[in-house]
Design a protein around this motif. Structure first.
Motif, PDB file in Angstrom:
ATOM      1  N   ALA A  26       5.549  10.957   4.119  1.00  0.00           N
ATOM      2  CA  ALA A  26       5.150   9.678   4.191  1.00  0.00           C
ATOM      3  C   ALA A  26       4.993   8.749   2.739  1.00  0.00           C
ATOM      4  N   ARG A  27       4.697   9.808   1.550  1.00  0.00           N
ATOM      5  CA  ARG A  27       4.450   9.299   0.394  1.00  0.00           C
ATOM      6  C   ARG A  27       5.851   9.421  -0.524  1.00  0.00           C
ATOM      7  N   SER A  28       6.798   9.631   0.222  1.00  0.00           N
ATOM      8  CA  SER A  28       8.132   9.621  -0.553  1.00  0.00           C
ATOM      9  C   SER A  28       8.905   8.369  -0.091  1.00  0.00           C
ATOM     10  N   LEU A  29       9.802   7.914  -1.280  1.00  0.00           N
ATOM     11  CA  LEU A  29      10.698   6.727  -1.356  1.00  0.00           C
ATOM     12  C   LEU A  29      12.003   7.465  -1.510  1.00  0.00           C
ATOM     13  N   ALA A  68       7.969  -1.621  -9.639  1.00  0.00           N
ATOM     14  CA  ALA A  68       6.848  -1.538 -10.760  1.00  0.00           C
ATOM     15  C   ALA A  68       5.844  -2.621 -10.544  1.00  0.00           C
ATOM     16  N   ARG A  69       6.405  -3.932 -10.313  1.00  0.00           N
ATOM     17  CA  ARG A  69       5.610  -5.086 -10.197  1.00  0.00           C
ATOM     18  C   ARG A  69       4.684  -4.888  -8.825  1.00  0.00           C
ATOM     19  N   LEU A  70       5.340  -4.307  -7.841  1.00  0.00           N
ATOM     20  CA  LEU A  70       4.412  -4.156  -6.551  1.00  0.00           C
ATOM     21  C   LEU A  70       3.365  -3.138  -6.587  1.00  0.00           C
ATOM     22  N   ARG A  71       3.860  -2.071  -7.636  1.00  0.00           N
ATOM     23  CA  ARG A  71       2.755  -0.940  -7.690  1.00  0.00           C
ATOM     24  C   ARG A  71       1.575  -1.326  -8.844  1.00  0.00           C
ATOM     25  N   GLY A  72       1.873  -2.407  -9.342  1.00  0.00           N
ATOM     26  CA  GLY A  72       0.965  -3.122 -10.292  1.00  0.00           C
ATOM     27  C   GLY A  72       0.997  -2.501 -11.727  1.00  0.00           C
ATOM     28  N   GLN A  73       2.282  -1.880 -12.092  1.00  0.00           N
ATOM     29  CA  GLN A  73       2.656  -1.306 -13.580  1.00  0.00           C
ATOM     30  C   GLN A  73       3.153  -2.156 -14.314  1.00  0.00           C
ATOM     31  N   LEU A  74       3.671  -3.375 -13.981  1.00  0.00           N
ATOM     32  CA  LEU A  74       3.976  -4.392 -14.963  1.00  0.00           C
ATOM     33  C   LEU A  74       3.417  -5.455 -14.816  1.00  0.00           C
ATOM     34  N   GLU A 101       0.899  -1.072  -0.035  1.00  0.00           N
ATOM     35  CA  GLU A 101      -0.044   0.026  -0.029  1.00  0.00           C
ATOM     36  C   GLU A 101       0.869   1.164   0.098  1.00  0.00           C
ATOM     37  N   ALA A 102       1.921   1.225   0.827  1.00  0.00           N
ATOM     38  CA  ALA A 102       2.882   2.364   0.874  1.00  0.00           C
ATOM     39  C   ALA A 102       3.411   2.513  -0.608  1.00  0.00           C
ATOM     40  N   LEU A 103       3.792   1.574  -1.191  1.00  0.00           N
ATOM     41  CA  LEU A 103       4.554   1.730  -2.414  1.00  0.00           C
ATOM     42  C   LEU A 103       3.500   2.168  -3.448  1.00  0.00           C
ATOM     43  N   CYS A 104       2.180   1.700  -3.476  1.00  0.00           N
ATOM     44  CA  CYS A 104       1.365   2.208  -4.365  1.00  0.00           C
ATOM     45  C   CYS A 104       0.956   3.567  -4.245  1.00  0.00           C
ATOM     46  N   ASN A 105       1.199   3.904  -3.091  1.00  0.00           N
ATOM     47  CA  ASN A 105       0.807   5.498  -2.617  1.00  0.00           C
ATOM     48  C   ASN A 105       1.739   6.459  -3.100  1.00  0.00           C
ATOM     49  N   LEU A 106       3.016   6.236  -3.467  1.00  0.00           N
ATOM     50  CA  LEU A 106       4.081   7.176  -3.615  1.00  0.00           C
ATOM     51  C   LEU A 106       3.562   8.142  -4.531  1.00  0.00           C
ATOM     52  N   ASP A 107       4.174   9.443  -4.413  1.00  0.00           N
ATOM     53  CA  ASP A 107       4.261  10.506  -4.999  1.00  0.00           C
ATOM     54  C   ASP A 107       5.627  11.015  -5.456  1.00  0.00           C
ATOM     55  N   LEU A 128       8.833   3.933 -15.937  1.00  0.00           N
ATOM     56  CA  LEU A 128       8.386   2.595 -15.521  1.00  0.00           C
ATOM     57  C   LEU A 128       7.302   3.100 -14.293  1.00  0.00           C
ATOM     58  N   LEU A 129       7.907   3.829 -13.235  1.00  0.00           N
ATOM     59  CA  LEU A 129       6.909   3.930 -12.062  1.00  0.00           C
ATOM     60  C   LEU A 129       5.684   5.019 -12.106  1.00  0.00           C
ATOM     61  N   GLY A 130       5.902   5.840 -13.111  1.00  0.00           N
ATOM     62  CA  GLY A 130       4.828   6.879 -13.305  1.00  0.00           C
ATOM     63  C   GLY A 130       4.929   7.748 -12.330  1.00  0.00           C
ATOM     64  N   VAL A 131       5.928   8.040 -11.587  1.00  0.00           N
ATOM     65  CA  VAL A 131       6.063   9.171 -10.641  1.00  0.00           C
ATOM     66  C   VAL A 131       7.400   9.992 -10.649  1.00  0.00           C
ATOM     67  N   PRO A 132       7.309  11.109 -10.271  1.00  0.00           N
ATOM     68  CA  PRO A 132       8.654  11.835 -10.519  1.00  0.00           C
ATOM     69  C   PRO A 132       9.808  11.083  -9.886  1.00  0.00           C
ATOM     70  N   VAL A 133      10.905  10.919 -10.340  1.00  0.00           N
ATOM     71  CA  VAL A 133      12.072  10.128  -9.829  1.00  0.00           C
ATOM     72  C   VAL A 133      13.339  11.191 -10.077  1.00  0.00           C
ATOM     73  N   ARG A 134      14.285  11.476  -9.079  1.00  0.00           N
ATOM     74  CA  ARG A 134      15.364  12.392  -9.143  1.00  0.00           C
ATOM     75  C   ARG A 134      16.448  11.939  -8.500  1.00  0.00           C
ATOM     76  N   ALA A 135      17.615  11.926  -9.159  1.00  0.00           N
ATOM     77  CA  ALA A 135      18.816  11.510  -8.223  1.00  0.00           C
ATOM     78  C   ALA A 135      19.465  12.875  -7.763  1.00  0.00           C
ATOM     79  N   GLU A 136      19.893  12.743  -6.450  1.00  0.00           N
ATOM     80  CA  GLU A 136      20.364  14.025  -5.707  1.00  0.00           C
ATOM     81  C   GLU A 136      21.618  13.743  -5.064  1.00  0.00           C
ATOM     82  N   LEU A 137      22.610  14.659  -5.203  1.00  0.00           N
ATOM     83  CA  LEU A 137      24.079  14.563  -4.596  1.00  0.00           C
ATOM     84  C   LEU A 137      23.604  14.677  -3.152  1.00  0.00           C
ATOM     85  N   ALA A 138      23.977  13.406  -2.475  1.00  0.00           N
ATOM     86  CA  ALA A 138      23.705  13.485  -0.863  1.00  0.00           C
ATOM     87  C   ALA A 138      24.442  14.597  -0.246  1.00  0.00           C
TER      88      ALA A 138
END
Length: 459
Positions: free
Chosen positions: A190-193, A270-276, A138-144, A168-178
């Motif tokens: 809570a909706r961020s991974l 993507a599998r857990l979010r039902g997108q594959l 449920e948490a993975l499906c609700n990601l924004d 693949l995931l259909g939500v914004p994805v960004r790589a950041e310099l830690a």
């Protein structure tokens, strides 16, 4: 020792011996890594497990604030509050023989050639079995949003994942310099991974950014090579790379195993979010299973890159260009050259050439261009033409046997064709080889470059 550590400020790892107690040693850590080993006749402390491989493969990885006392055959552990606890030892599956060069000129050369096996080991146990991510569906499906945190070479692996994951995931994805992330008050909840990527699992910038994300309520995953490392202990879920011991400071096999692990992780999300669908997932996993063979095939470029190194090892500068998913590989190629050969190198997205970098190009400037049929081929070909028109000294790594390239430069290295998610993996190999051979011919310390450390434990 406990009272002293309680008063200490900043990050540290410390080991203390006492003349009146010659058979014991006390260690403590905060921020910086510390690992202990214990044998019937001796005890050991080090900043990383590889230093102790000649003595033991059973290690206790200390957590922040913990204190350990080692005596022959005995390890006693206390937490930050002074409470006694059991010292937990983890067996690291690394053969001490991996700490020998085994006929190779340098550890880096050996580790470059170990990549087919390292990639196979990373995929073997995790390719078809669903990865336990430690997060509710449920948490993975609700990601924004998804944020990938890393530094250095690991950051380049995250940039590749950014290209692959977002569609693949259909939500914004960004790589950041830690190292920059936690100082900008990131908008997380809570909706961020948040995915932290570190070969050692102890990189302090990544660890501190990871903690900032957790404090803001984000769900967390870690990708690391060291079992029991700090990053893996603090994450909700972990995916391990299986690169084994890597002694060369400049990452090679840890990078390629990160590439395949992150693509595998993206597919599982993507599998857990039902997108594959199961059929789509199976097809993608079939393609991913080709990764070790493609890496082995790409290693055949070693002789060709050695020839190029003999021509270019005297260069003072280099420019790396690419488009699409190969742009992060241009960044990684330039970094490798800088790290071990000390040649100044820059990387740019090829579409940005006309916005400034094209001014650098002349007959003295080696330009390394990465070109794939999967990444804007005709636009990339036009960029190659632009470099040639300004008399740039072109080196082209490509999976396209196009006669136009032979007209533009004699330095064309043909690479095996691969499915798009594996194209960065294939291109990473000749870039490592080129940097290695140039550094070797320049006589630099390939395995221990100046001013660098394998694990960066300071900010």
């Amino acid at each position: 020792m406990h009272r002293a550590v309680a008063r200490a400020e900043g990050a540290f790892a410390v080991a203390v011996v006492h003349a009146d107690h010659p058979t014991e040693m006390v260690g403590a850590r905060l921020g910086s890594p510390l690992v202990a080993g214990a044998l019937p006749e001796a005890g050991f402390l080090a900043s990383d497990a590889p230093a102790l491989l000649g003595h033991t493969r059973d290690f206790c990885f200390l957590k922040d604030g913990e204190l350990i006392r080692l005596r022959p055959g005995q390890a006693e552990l206390w937490d930050a509050e002074g409470g006694k606890k059991e010292a937990q030892f983890t067996t690291v599956p690394w053969d001490p023989l991996t700490a020998e060069r085994q006929g190779y000129r340098h550890f880096m050369e050996k580790e470059i050639h170990e990549q087919p096996q390292a990639v196979a080991d990373t995929l073997r146990d995790q390719l078809w079995a669903p990865v336990d991510l430690g997060l509710e569906k449920e948490a993975l499906c609700n990601l924004d949003q998804v944020v990938l945190l890393a530094c250095g070479t690991s950051y380049h692996a995250c940039l590749v994942a950014e290209y692959l994951w977002e569609p693949l995931l259909g939500v914004p994805v960004r790589a950041e310099l830690a190292s920059e992330f936690r100082y900008r008050q990131p908008a997380l909840g809570a909706r961020s991974l948040v995915v932290g990527v570190s070969q050692s699992g102890e990189t302090l910038d990544t660890l501190m950014a990871f903690r900032e994300a957790k404090a803001r309520g984000a769900r967390t995953l870690a990708v690391a090579n060291i079992v029991g490392s700090a990053l893996t202990r603090e994450a909700d879920g972990v995916l391990y790379t299986r690169a084994g011991l890597e002694i060369g400071v400049a990452a090679s096999k840890t990078f390629t195993t990160q590439l395949v692990a992150l693509w595998l992780l993206g597919l599982q999300l993507a599998r857990l979010r039902g997108q594959l669908s199961e059929q789509e997932l199976a097809a993608q996993l079939d393609e991913l299973a080709r990764a070790p063979g493609l890496v082995a095939e790409a290693l055949s470029a070693s002789e060709r890159t050695e020839d190029l190194a003999s021509v270019y090892h005297g260069s003072k500068d280099a420019l790396y260009l690419a488009r699409g998913i190969l742009y992060p590989m241009a960044m990684e190629g330039a970094l490798k050259l800088k790290e071990i050969s000390y040649i100044h190198a820059e990387s740019y997205a090829a579409g940005e050439m006309k916005h400034g970098p094209i001014a650098l190009i002349d007959e003295e400037m080696p330009v390394v261009f990465l070109l794939s049929e999967t990444e804007l081929l005709e636009k990339s070909m036009a960029n190659v033409e632009e470099v040639h028109a300004r008399r740039g000294d072109l080196i082209v790594f490509t999976d396209v046997d196009d006669p136009r390239l032979r007209r533009l430069t004699e330095h064309v290295v043909l690479l095996p064709k691969a499915p798009r998610p594996l194209v960065p993996l294939v291109f990473s190999i000749p870039l490592q080889l080129l940097a290695y051979h140039i550094a070797r011919l320049r006589g630099t310390d390939v395995d221990q470059p100046r001013n660098l450390a394998k694990t960066v434990t300071v900010e």
